[in-house]
Design an enzyme around this catalytic site. Structure first.
Site, mmCIF file in Angstrom:
data_model
loop_
_atom_site.group_PDB
_atom_site.id
_atom_site.type_symbol
_atom_site.label_atom_id
_atom_site.label_comp_id
_atom_site.label_asym_id
_atom_site.label_seq_id
_atom_site.Cartn_x
_atom_site.Cartn_y
_atom_site.Cartn_z
ATOM 1 N N ASP A 462 -120.349 -95.628 24.262
ATOM 2 C CA ASP A 462 -120.951 -94.710 25.220
ATOM 3 C C ASP A 462 -121.232 -95.390 26.550
ATOM 4 O O ASP A 462 -121.204 -94.765 27.599
ATOM 5 C CB ASP A 462 -122.255 -94.144 24.652
ATOM 6 C CG ASP A 462 -123.264 -95.247 24.335
ATOM 7 O OD1 ASP A 462 -122.832 -96.326 23.903
ATOM 8 O OD2 ASP A 462 -124.465 -95.033 24.499
ATOM 9 N N ARG A 466 -126.374 -101.415 28.436
ATOM 10 C CA ARG A 466 -127.748 -101.419 27.965
ATOM 11 C C ARG A 466 -127.819 -101.707 26.460
ATOM 12 O O ARG A 466 -126.809 -102.008 25.820
ATOM 13 C CB ARG A 466 -128.434 -100.096 28.293
ATOM 14 C CG ARG A 466 -127.922 -98.881 27.536
ATOM 15 C CD ARG A 466 -128.614 -97.619 28.024
ATOM 16 N NE ARG A 466 -128.134 -96.430 27.317
ATOM 17 C CZ ARG A 466 -127.950 -95.254 27.892
ATOM 18 N NH1 ARG A 466 -128.175 -95.097 29.178
ATOM 19 N NH2 ARG A 466 -127.521 -94.223 27.184
ATOM 20 N N ASP A 467 -129.009 -101.593 25.903
ATOM 21 C CA ASP A 467 -129.206 -101.877 24.481
ATOM 22 C C ASP A 467 -128.784 -100.669 23.637
ATOM 23 O O ASP A 467 -129.590 -100.016 22.996
ATOM 24 C CB ASP A 467 -130.670 -102.247 24.214
ATOM 25 C CG ASP A 467 -131.645 -101.170 24.667
ATOM 26 O OD1 ASP A 467 -131.236 -100.275 25.451
ATOM 27 O OD2 ASP A 467 -132.814 -101.211 24.252
ATOM 28 N N GLU A 468 -127.467 -100.404 23.648
ATOM 29 C CA GLU A 468 -126.922 -99.269 22.898
ATOM 30 C C GLU A 468 -125.485 -99.594 22.528
ATOM 31 O O GLU A 468 -125.229 -100.149 21.479
ATOM 32 C CB GLU A 468 -127.039 -97.984 23.721
ATOM 33 C CG GLU A 468 -126.823 -96.734 22.912
ATOM 34 C CD GLU A 468 -127.289 -95.485 23.664
ATOM 35 O OE1 GLU A 468 -126.881 -94.402 23.272
ATOM 36 O OE2 GLU A 468 -128.066 -95.617 24.630
ATOM 37 N N ASP A 475 -118.994 -88.062 22.479
ATOM 38 C CA ASP A 475 -118.403 -88.538 23.724
ATOM 39 C C ASP A 475 -116.885 -88.621 23.618
ATOM 40 O O ASP A 475 -116.146 -88.150 24.488
ATOM 41 C CB ASP A 475 -118.973 -89.911 24.084
ATOM 42 C CG ASP A 475 -120.475 -89.885 24.305
ATOM 43 O OD1 ASP A 475 -121.177 -89.194 23.535
ATOM 44 O OD2 ASP A 475 -120.969 -90.555 25.225
ATOM 45 N N TRP A 532 -120.678 -83.320 18.218
ATOM 46 C CA TRP A 532 -120.564 -84.711 17.795
ATOM 47 C C TRP A 532 -119.835 -84.783 16.452
ATOM 48 O O TRP A 532 -118.805 -85.454 16.338
ATOM 49 C CB TRP A 532 -121.953 -85.347 17.747
ATOM 50 C CG TRP A 532 -122.407 -85.828 19.093
ATOM 51 C CD1 TRP A 532 -122.459 -87.124 19.522
ATOM 52 C CD2 TRP A 532 -122.840 -85.031 20.201
ATOM 53 N NE1 TRP A 532 -122.906 -87.185 20.831
ATOM 54 C CE2 TRP A 532 -123.135 -85.918 21.272
ATOM 55 C CE3 TRP A 532 -123.015 -83.664 20.409
ATOM 56 C CZ2 TRP A 532 -123.601 -85.472 22.505
ATOM 57 C CZ3 TRP A 532 -123.463 -83.210 21.648
ATOM 58 C CH2 TRP A 532 -123.750 -84.109 22.680
ATOM 59 N N GLU A 743 -123.498 -91.526 33.588
ATOM 60 C CA GLU A 743 -124.018 -90.785 32.443
ATOM 61 C C GLU A 743 -124.641 -89.466 32.889
ATOM 62 O O GLU A 743 -124.442 -88.429 32.272
ATOM 63 C CB GLU A 743 -125.059 -91.630 31.713
ATOM 64 C CG GLU A 743 -125.689 -90.950 30.516
ATOM 65 C CD GLU A 743 -126.661 -91.857 29.786
ATOM 66 O OE1 GLU A 743 -126.912 -91.626 28.596
ATOM 67 O OE2 GLU A 743 -127.167 -92.809 30.407
ATOM 68 N N HIS A 764 -120.371 -94.184 31.938
ATOM 69 C CA HIS A 764 -120.191 -93.307 30.775
ATOM 70 C C HIS A 764 -118.932 -92.495 31.040
ATOM 71 O O HIS A 764 -118.765 -91.971 32.133
ATOM 72 C CB HIS A 764 -121.369 -92.330 30.663
ATOM 73 C CG HIS A 764 -122.345 -92.652 29.587
ATOM 74 N ND1 HIS A 764 -123.117 -93.781 29.600
ATOM 75 C CD2 HIS A 764 -122.706 -91.977 28.478
ATOM 76 C CE1 HIS A 764 -123.916 -93.776 28.548
ATOM 77 N NE2 HIS A 764 -123.674 -92.693 27.838
#
Length: 883
Positions: A462, A466-468, A475, A532, A743, A764
């Protein structure tokens, strides 16, 4: 000129070394054929150790044809050539040869065990130092071939005799580790010499043991060890094979990598390097016996797609002096990768590299990174000859790098090429291009490409910063059509879809992201979600449509069916999916910053629409595969459609949610009665105009709204939406200096400050799904049959554009269109490869059938864009049958 087949392609492999298919399918492209030439048959020559076999097949197929002979065995090599026959059975010349080699196809072939250092097994520690592992071995005379089969718990880089093995990065990648661990095959014959040799590997945490997840995340999710799993096989001219496999005979020592983590970066102390550690004769007190771990060899599988590699290098365009006195490098492009440095300075000096996507108030702005440290540190050894370093086991999403502690002039270092940005992503082949007369639209398309590159790193992520950085299923569901035009993603996504099925729950639930973070039950419980979970039914069909691969449908059918059966149970007798948690039209620009699911369109309208579409998709899959379930799922899709209309469509034709996404879903998923489609299109156009042509859709509506307008005759409104410059819009981002897709529509606010939402990424790809419409409608190039076996050229000029072009390297070869307005004529040039037919549909003109070749066509075109009478002409290389 006669037809010339290209060397056969094996499945979707760019390099068919160590493949996991025992009976791989074959494809080839044909060039040089005269107009009217058609393939009537093909012949495949397979050279194996047991001899040469020829297989003649009467067929015009040339994409993913069945393997013709006996299945391959483990390690087996084969050389293939193909020739094709015309309608009179005249053969072409033989193609160039393709050499393929099978990997280890059976679990019993593996004797290697995972090995690592004994000191880093304490799961209570967050900063365990990784290991180097090594072993020496003898190579005799007469070596003819050497292969290293390698994987790891964590990440690895292998070396033999002081030389790096391969050029892949972040291997073996992120898979559903308990069920699926990827291994790679390397030809290391040239690394070896007679006598004593050494093999070894670096180890890093990666996704296996490192921190994963937001809100602090979790560690040790798949295991607490870092282990290398390697099997080096030496084949000699007398037929014997020696195997050097990871086991108790290996040694380990602490790595100079003090700490490495995907989110946080890497710390490296060059003073701790062990000189010659992967060469013979390395000695030292730091080496100890390894700890031997366990791995079920049945979980080891060869990859279906290419690995991650460095694909480009960027040089900083500017050194920014910040108000606080820091120096920040601007690479001019937001990308995913790492920084390589060459530096000279005193021992113990520390160079710190801190990354960010944007600046605010003249400083790097790290709040959007959340808990990701995103910092690399290099401690110098003090070598007089200088030092070169790049992190091994991390990646960052960034444009800016704050550099602290540089021992010298940073400007001079840049000029000397001592600081370079290295772009990393899965090494996919670029196959699609687009350009038009509007430079802002071209920049938008470039941003979409860069966004895809930054987020296709082993899995479809995604965001890369960052922390992801997880594989959100929604997506890629909306972006897969765009991705499939731009790059050959079929192998990569086919492998990822298999992990989707591995993670699917027994009741049919498809997770929000794949692989699932094992600790998710503590903060993101698995539950069904529209758009999703529907990746299970949409993405296999997208890959089939774009690459002609029905094998993907066969492999994924049960996963798709189980998802729809779950929705059927959840909806119940009224066929309305109107319960449970939903993300809805995620990140609708009207949603509050901290509640992105609070969209204008009813989230249950979205859910029921997707239920109907997925049921229809499963019916389509069943029909293609010749399965009897087609009738059941067709009837289910119709029942859900009727329920949708009864619940969400008012008698006057308006939707219960009078919002752009609602109409886009109803139109693109063919949920409305035919007599209501025109009215729905008009209302959608009215909503766009009422919004000032600004975007009013989120992740669900954005990929659909432009096509919904086009389908209902509102093409100019679709262009107005594309070309709008005020926030929120695609071109607003471009005018704000974006080099990737954001995003949020307003990740950067008009005053230059960053959106206060906690989810504010500047890379994104989901909202870039509009590129598929640009390819198919603006340029006018679309697949009309799976794999582009038939092509539809249907450009729809508008918006003041005076030209556009697109080209796509299809499974059959190059398909291209190039149109321009010259005075009062619309001039369209097309190119069709051998094996493909096409239809050209120009405004105001009858459809024209095309066969392979290049052709030029002209229609009268007034200054207002209204087509008039038509006439057609051809270039010398065009097929006369086209007219």
């Amino acid at each position: 000129m006669t037809a010339i087949p290209a060397a056969p392609v094996i499945e979707h492999h760019r390099v068919p070394l160590g493949i996991g298919e025992s009976a791989p399918r074959l494809s080839w492209k044909i060039t040089g054929a005269q107009p009217g030439w058609v393939q009537s048959a093909y012949e495949i020559e397979v050279s194996r150790t047991c001899g040469v076999e020829n297989y003649h097949v009467a067929s015009d197929e040339q994409v993913l044809v069945p393997w013709p002979g006996q299945a391959l065995s483990s390690r087996e090599r084969a050389t293939l050539r193909v020739r094709v026959f015309d309608a009179e059975q005249t053969p072409s010349a033989w193609s160039e040869a393709t050499v393929l080699e099978a990997g280890l196809l059976e679990a019993a072939e593996w004797i290697a065990q995972p090995v690592g250092g004994t000191w880093e097994e304490d799961p209570a520690s967050d900063d365990r130092r990784g290991a180097l592992v090594r072993r020496e071995f003898e190579v005799g005379d007469g070596l003819v071939m050497a292969r290293l089969y390698a994987s790891a718990h964590g990440l690895y880089e292998a070396e033999i005799n002081g030389r790096r093995v391969g050029d892949d990065a972040m291997s073996p990648g992120w898979t559903v580790y308990p069920k699926h661990l990827r291994y790679y095959t390397y030809d290391v014959t040239e690394h070896l010499r007679a006598g004593v040799n050494a093999v070894g590997a670096w180890l890093g945490e990666g996704w296996y043991r490192g921190r994963l997840g937001w809100r602090g995340g979790f560690r040790n999710l798949y295991g607490s060890d870092l282990s290398f799993l390697g099997q080096l096989e030496l084949t000699y001219d007398d037929g014997r094979r020696d195997v050097i496999a990871t086991d108790h005979s290996w040694q380990a020592a602490p790595s100079p990598i003090l700490r490495s983590n995907i989110y946080d970066g890497e710390d490296y102390d060059a003073r701790e390097e062990l000189t010659g550690w992967s060469e013979p004769g390395c000695r030292g007190s730091g080496w100890t016996p390894v700890s031997v771990r366990e791995r079920d060899p049945a979980t080891l599988r060869a990859p279906l797609g290419p690995p991650v590699r460095c694909t480009q290098e960027l040089t900083p365009i500017e050194v920014v002096e910040t108000p606080s006195g820091h120096q920040v490098l601007d690479f001019g492009q937001n990308f995913t990768g790492r920084v390589r440095i060459r530096v000279q300075g005193p021992a113990g000096a520390v160079v710190t590299l801190r990354t960010a996507e944007v600046l605010q108030d003249g400083e790097i702005y790290t709040r959007p990174l959340r808990d990701a440290r995103s910092t690399d540190r290099y401690i110098l050894a003090g070598r007089s000859t200088g030092e070169e370093w790049e992190p091994r086991f991390t990646f960052h999403g960034f444009r800016y790098v704050e550099v602290d502690g540089w021992p010298g002039d940073l400007h001079a270092a840049i000029a000397a090429g001592d600081i370079v940005g290295r772009v990393y992503h899965t090494d996919l082949q670029r196959i699609g291009w687009f350009e038009c007369s509007d430079p802002l639209v071209n920049q938008l398309h470039d941003n979409i490409v860069w966004g895809m590159r930054g987020n296709f790193l082993d899995i479809p992520t995604d965001c890369p910063q960052r922390d992801e950085r997880v594989g959100w299923t929604g997506d890629i569901q909306v972006f897969a059509p765009t991705a499939s035009f731009l790059y050959d993603v079929c192998g990569m996504l086919a492998g990822w879809l298999q992990d989707v099925e591995r993670e699917q729950l027994p009741d049919g639930t498809v997770p929000w992201y794949v692989p699932v973070i094992p600790a998710r039950q503590r903060w993101t419980p698995l539950r069904p979600g529209a758009a999703w979970g529907d990746v299970a039914t949409f993405t296999p069909l997208t890959l089939h449509e774009r690459f002609g691969d029905s094998g993907i449908l066969d492999r994924q059918f049960e996963s798709a069916r189980r998802w729809v059966d779950l929705l059927d149970r959840l909806a119940g007798e009224d066929h309305l999916w109107d319960t449970g948690f939903q993300l809805g039209d995620w990140l609708d620009p009207a949603a509050p910053p901290q509640d992105p699911a609070d969209a204008q369109t009813d989230r249950y309208l979205v859910a029921t629409a997707y239920f109907a579409a997925s049921a229809r998709n499963v019916a389509v899959m069943a029909r293609i595969l010749g399965r009897e379930e087609a009738a059941h799922y067709s009837a289910l899709a119709e029942a859900v459609r009727l329920a949708f209309v009864g619940k969400y469509v008012r008698p006057d034709g308006r939707m219960a949610s009078d919002a752009q996404t609602a109409y886009a879903l109803a139109l693109r998923f063919n949920l409305l009665p035919q007599e209501q489609r025109a009215a729905a299109g008009r209302r959608l156009a009215e909503l766009v105009r009422e919004s000032g042509n600004r975007i009013a859709t989120g992740f669900v509506g954005t990929p659909l709204v432009s096509d919904a307008l086009t389908d209902t005759g509102e093409i100019e409104v679709a262009y107005d939406l594309l070309l709008e410059r005020e926030c929120p819009s695609w071109l607003y981002q471009v005018l704000q200096g974006a080099t990737t897709v954001w995003e949020r529509w307003d990740s950067m606010l008009p005053d230059g400050t960053v959106n206060p939402g906690s989810m504010t990424s500047f890379n994104h790809y989901a909202l870039g799904a509009v590129a598929d419409w640009m390819h198919r409608v603006v340029a006018g190039l679309a697949s009309a049959e799976p794999g582009y076996r038939r092509v539809r050229f249907a450009p729809r000029p508008g918006g003041g554009l005076t030209s556009a072009r697109a080209e796509h390297e299809s499974p059959y070869g190059r398909v291209a269109i190039d149109w321009r307005i010259e005075g009062e004529e619309l001039v369209v040039c097309t190119e069709v490869p051998v094996g493909v037919t096409a239809v050209l549909e120009l405004p105001g003109a009858p459809g024209i059938e095309l066969r392979h070749g290049r052709a030029e066509h002209r229609v009268a075109w007034t200054s207002g864009g209204v087509p008039a009478a038509t006439r057609a002409g051809s270039l010398p290389s065009a097929d006369p049958a086209a007219h």
